[in-house]
Design a protein around this motif. Structure first.
Motif, PDB file in Angstrom:
ATOM      1  N   SER A   3      60.628 -13.181 123.247  1.00  9.45           N
ATOM      2  CA  SER A   3      61.211 -12.411 122.152  1.00  9.45           C
ATOM      3  C   SER A   3      60.524 -11.053 122.052  1.00  9.45           C
ATOM      4  CB  SER A   3      61.048 -13.167 120.831  1.00  9.45           C
ATOM      5  OG  SER A   3      59.687 -13.192 120.445  1.00  9.45           O
ATOM      6  N   VAL A   4      61.190 -10.116 121.349  1.00  8.81           N
ATOM      7  CA  VAL A   4      60.607  -8.795 121.152  1.00  8.81           C
ATOM      8  C   VAL A   4      59.289  -8.901 120.394  1.00  8.81           C
ATOM      9  CG1 VAL A   4      60.937  -6.564 120.015  1.00  8.81           C
ATOM     10  CG2 VAL A   4      62.820  -7.601 121.283  1.00  8.81           C
ATOM     11  N   LYS A   5      59.251  -9.745 119.382  1.00 11.00           N
ATOM     12  CA  LYS A   5      58.015  -9.915 118.611  1.00 11.00           C
ATOM     13  C   LYS A   5      56.898 -10.451 119.495  1.00 11.00           C
ATOM     14  CE  LYS A   5      56.044 -12.275 114.588  1.00 11.00           C
ATOM     15  NZ  LYS A   5      55.248 -11.120 114.153  1.00 11.00           N
ATOM     16  N   GLU A   6      57.204 -11.476 120.299  1.00 14.04           N
ATOM     17  CA  GLU A   6      56.189 -12.049 121.191  1.00 14.04           C
ATOM     18  C   GLU A   6      55.689 -11.006 122.188  1.00 14.04           C
ATOM     19  OE1 GLU A   6      55.687 -15.919 124.205  1.00 14.04           O
ATOM     20  OE2 GLU A   6      57.653 -15.385 123.370  1.00 14.04           O
ATOM     21  N   HIS A   7      56.611 -10.192 122.685  1.00  9.56           N
ATOM     22  CA  HIS A   7      56.267  -9.108 123.609  1.00  9.56           C
ATOM     23  C   HIS A   7      55.205  -8.198 122.998  1.00  9.56           C
ATOM     24  CE1 HIS A   7      57.992  -5.129 125.562  1.00  9.56           C
ATOM     25  NE2 HIS A   7      56.694  -5.069 125.418  1.00  9.56           N
ATOM     26  N   TYR A   8      55.481  -7.705 121.781  1.00  8.02           N
ATOM     27  CA  TYR A   8      54.572  -6.712 121.201  1.00  8.02           C
ATOM     28  C   TYR A   8      53.323  -7.323 120.588  1.00  8.02           C
ATOM     29  CZ  TYR A   8      58.052  -3.177 122.180  1.00  8.02           C
ATOM     30  OH  TYR A   8      58.914  -2.334 122.837  1.00  8.02           O
ATOM     31  N   GLU A   9      53.319  -8.623 120.352  1.00  9.38           N
ATOM     32  CA  GLU A   9      52.065  -9.279 119.968  1.00  9.38           C
ATOM     33  C   GLU A   9      51.130  -9.341 121.171  1.00  9.38           C
ATOM     34  OE1 GLU A   9      51.193  -9.758 117.074  1.00  9.38           O
ATOM     35  OE2 GLU A   9      53.014  -9.981 115.884  1.00  9.38           O
ATOM     36  N   ALA A  10      51.709  -9.565 122.345  1.00  7.58           N
ATOM     37  CA  ALA A  10      50.893  -9.643 123.561  1.00  7.58           C
ATOM     38  C   ALA A  10      50.496  -8.266 124.078  1.00  7.58           C
ATOM     39  CB  ALA A  10      51.664 -10.401 124.649  1.00  7.58           C
ATOM     40  N   ALA A  56      59.569   3.503 110.578  1.00 12.28           N
ATOM     41  CA  ALA A  56      60.276   2.250 110.851  1.00 12.28           C
ATOM     42  C   ALA A  56      60.062   1.826 112.292  1.00 12.28           C
ATOM     43  CB  ALA A  56      61.769   2.426 110.564  1.00 12.28           C
ATOM     44  N   GLY A  57      59.404   0.685 112.475  1.00  9.17           N
ATOM     45  CA  GLY A  57      59.025   0.274 113.815  1.00  9.17           C
ATOM     46  C   GLY A  57      57.896   1.155 114.317  1.00  9.17           C
ATOM     47  N   GLY A  58      56.824   1.213 113.520  1.00 10.23           N
ATOM     48  CA  GLY A  58      55.762   2.190 113.767  1.00 10.23           C
ATOM     49  C   GLY A  58      54.851   1.889 114.931  1.00 10.23           C
ATOM     50  N   GLY A  59      54.945   0.684 115.534  1.00 13.83           N
ATOM     51  CA  GLY A  59      54.131   0.371 116.690  1.00 13.83           C
ATOM     52  C   GLY A  59      52.647   0.564 116.425  1.00 13.83           C
ATOM     53  N   THR A  60      51.949   1.122 117.394  1.00 11.21           N
ATOM     54  CA  THR A  60      50.504   1.327 117.251  1.00 11.21           C
ATOM     55  C   THR A  60      50.166   2.626 116.520  1.00 11.21           C
ATOM     56  OG1 THR A  60      50.475   2.245 119.492  1.00 11.21           O
ATOM     57  CG2 THR A  60      49.893  -0.090 119.240  1.00 11.21           C
ATOM     58  N   GLY A  61      51.200   3.383 116.090  1.00 10.54           N
ATOM     59  CA  GLY A  61      50.934   4.407 115.098  1.00 10.54           C
ATOM     60  C   GLY A  61      50.957   5.867 115.499  1.00 10.54           C
ATOM     61  N   SER A  86      55.399  -6.457 114.651  1.00 17.81           N
ATOM     62  CA  SER A  86      54.220  -6.934 115.372  1.00 17.81           C
ATOM     63  C   SER A  86      52.952  -6.788 114.547  1.00 17.81           C
ATOM     64  CB  SER A  86      54.067  -6.166 116.690  1.00 17.81           C
ATOM     65  OG  SER A  86      52.797  -6.379 117.257  1.00 17.81           O
ATOM     66  N   GLU A  87      52.300  -7.899 114.270  1.00 14.97           N
ATOM     67  CA  GLU A  87      51.023  -7.848 113.553  1.00 14.97           C
ATOM     68  C   GLU A  87      49.938  -7.217 114.413  1.00 14.97           C
ATOM     69  OE1 GLU A  87      50.112 -11.705 112.096  1.00 14.97           O
ATOM     70  OE2 GLU A  87      51.886 -11.820 110.802  1.00 14.97           O
ATOM     71  N   ALA A  88      49.990  -7.446 115.724  1.00 13.09           N
ATOM     72  CA  ALA A  88      48.993  -6.848 116.618  1.00 13.09           C
ATOM     73  C   ALA A  88      49.115  -5.327 116.624  1.00 13.09           C
ATOM     74  CB  ALA A  88      49.160  -7.399 118.032  1.00 13.09           C
ATOM     75  N   SER A  89      50.341  -4.823 116.667  1.00 17.07           N
ATOM     76  CA  SER A  89      50.550  -3.373 116.624  1.00 17.07           C
ATOM     77  C   SER A  89      50.093  -2.809 115.286  1.00 17.07           C
ATOM     78  CB  SER A  89      52.028  -3.043 116.851  1.00 17.07           C
ATOM     79  OG  SER A  89      52.442  -3.449 118.138  1.00 17.07           O
ATOM     80  N   PHE A 107      51.088  -0.542 104.479  1.00 19.76           N
ATOM     81  CA  PHE A 107      51.423  -1.244 105.720  1.00 19.76           C
ATOM     82  C   PHE A 107      52.166  -2.540 105.399  1.00 19.76           C
ATOM     83  CE2 PHE A 107      48.011   1.531 107.058  1.00 19.76           C
ATOM     84  CZ  PHE A 107      48.384   1.913 108.337  1.00 19.76           C
ATOM     85  N   HIS A 108      53.275  -2.754 106.140  1.00 10.86           N
ATOM     86  CA  HIS A 108      54.059  -3.974 105.974  1.00 10.86           C
ATOM     87  C   HIS A 108      54.442  -4.509 107.350  1.00 10.86           C
ATOM     88  CE1 HIS A 108      54.656  -3.389 101.633  1.00 10.86           C
ATOM     89  NE2 HIS A 108      54.800  -2.105 101.924  1.00 10.86           N
ATOM     90  N   THR A 109      54.403  -5.824 107.492  1.00 11.31           N
ATOM     91  CA  THR A 109      54.916  -6.474 108.695  1.00 11.31           C
ATOM     92  C   THR A 109      56.318  -6.968 108.389  1.00 11.31           C
ATOM     93  OG1 THR A 109      52.702  -7.194 109.344  1.00 11.31           O
ATOM     94  CG2 THR A 109      54.569  -8.317 110.375  1.00 11.31           C
ATOM     95  N   GLY A 110      57.282  -6.517 109.181  1.00 13.34           N
ATOM     96  CA  GLY A 110      58.659  -6.927 108.939  1.00 13.34           C
ATOM     97  C   GLY A 110      59.627  -6.132 109.780  1.00 13.34           C
TER      98      GLY A 110
END
Length: 398
Positions: A3-10, A56-61, A86-89, A107-110
């Protein structure tokens, strides 16, 4: 399938070390305050009014840190909301903000599909995200519902022609490694990539470099499970169907087919931009600004209240080159061009400092209004077209 979420967590993307904030600021387009003022607010925003921003969809910032840094540095009131799946991002983005002491960020995760749940925003940054949604049109609609009246959005989506070779490899790697977890997928795909022939369309594409920069870059480019590209016509169409009006692509001159050929008179503006995309063949992304319906509000360089800024060019050096009759070089995605500016404009360009408005420059030059307007227009058309001169009161008010 990952999934996209799993991708960006890794693999949080882009790969960033928060400690780098101590010695460098990553800047770019969209969302530099001067640029967004030019393309969204006509260069005349009152910066004393708080700016409500959604990243929106801020990634690593990258976009987040850029806009928050400049707003804080200038002392302009603002509120920024960061949103990402992504919580990791998010952890990376939060750490970067802490290093810089940026405090006006929530900051919000969602999902950005829930953007309106976080309020109304004067400006929305959405860079490199919409093309990864299962239904990008739903993303455009969701962001439109979160836009305050009079506001706008800066965004980036992928373009097809400059990404030649990407999608066949994504499909091939998806077929080979769909059942592997992200880190094993990366290792397996890299091994196959090293065995590809040098004549493969991807390896012959000089516009793609992310796969060389980092593991996160390789994965995002070649192993993404949800990825589509927009040509000019399809992008304008989705904007119109979701309540947006294109303000401008940037830099605008890249979308002018007249730099390649004489274009038939009366050609529709969207058709002209689509033609430029085909003739260039080098666009791998589209960076653009859009407003919430109505006529675009791009600064036109005619209002004497407008404050010009030179971007990436020192006024004194530019003025000297123009006075000496030297051309101004511009590097584009498809090569290099040269701008020839009228020598008489050198003294005007030397006065550009980000705080003087056009009326003040004209008065200091002692030029009648009509003569100043004509000279200024000839001198700056190319500079503005290539993003080297923009208008904003960002450094003037506050």
């Amino acid at each position: 399938m990952v999934s996209v979420k799993e991708h960006y967590e890794a693999f949080p993307y882009p790969e960033r070390d928060p400690e780098d904030e101590r010695h460098r600021l990553i800047t770019g387009s969209p969302s530099h305050p001067v640029e967004l003022d030019h393309f969204v607010f006509g260069g005349l925003r009152d910066w004393r009014t708080p700016l409500r921003v959604l990243v929106a969809g801020g990634g690593t910032g990258d976009g987040l840190i850029q806009i928050a840094h400049y707003l804080a540095l200038a002392g302009h009131p603002h509120e920024i909301t960061y949103l990402d799946l992504s919580e990791a991002s998010r952890r990376v983005a939060e750490a970067r903000a802490r290093v810089r002491g940026l405090e006006a960020i929530r900051f919000h995760t969602g999902s950005l599909l829930e953007a309106a749940d976080h309020g109304e925003f004067d400006y929305i940054d959405c860079c490199g995200v919409l093309h990864h949604l299962p239904d990008p049109e739903a993303g455009f609609r969701a962001l439109r519902t979160a836009l305050a009246p009079g506001g706008g959005m800066g965004f980036m989506v992928y373009a097809p022609l400059g990404r030649s070779g990407v999608y066949p490899l994504q499909e091939a790697f998806g077929a080979l490694f769909a059942d592997l977890p992200p880190k094993k997928r990366l290792k397996a795909a890299k091994a196959v990539f090293d065995r590809l022939p040098e004549g493969h369309p991807f390896k012959r594409n000089p516009h793609l470099t992310d796969h060389r920069a980092s593991d996160a870059g390789f994965y995002d480019l070649l192993l993404h499970g949800q990825d589509r590209a927009y040509d000019v016509a399809s992008l304008v169409d989705v904007l119109e169907r979701t309540g947006w009006a294109l303000s401008s692509f940037t830099p605008p001159a890249a979308y002018d087919p007249g730099r390649f050929a004489q274009v038939p008179a009366g050609m529709d503006p969207v058709a002209r931009m689509a033609l430029a995309e085909k003739l260039s063949g080098a666009m791998r992304v589209h960076i653009a600004y859009a407003v919430g319906g109505g006529a675009p509000r791009v600064a036109d360089g005619r209002d004497p209240r407008l404050v010009p800024h030179l971007i990436g060019v020192a006024p004194a050096a530019l003025a000297r080159a123009v006075a000496e009759g030297r051309a101004v070089p511009v590097t584009t995605g498809g090569g290099r061009i040269e701008l020839k500016l009228p020598r008489a404009a050198a003294r005007l360009l030397a006065m550009v400092n980000g705080t003087r408005c056009l009326g003040e420059i004209a008065q200091a030059a002692g030029l009648p209004e009509a003569r100043f307007a004509a000279l200024w227009g000839r001198a700056t058309e190319g500079l503005t077209g290539w993003g080297l001169l923009l208008y904003s009161s960002f450094l003037r008010s506050g």
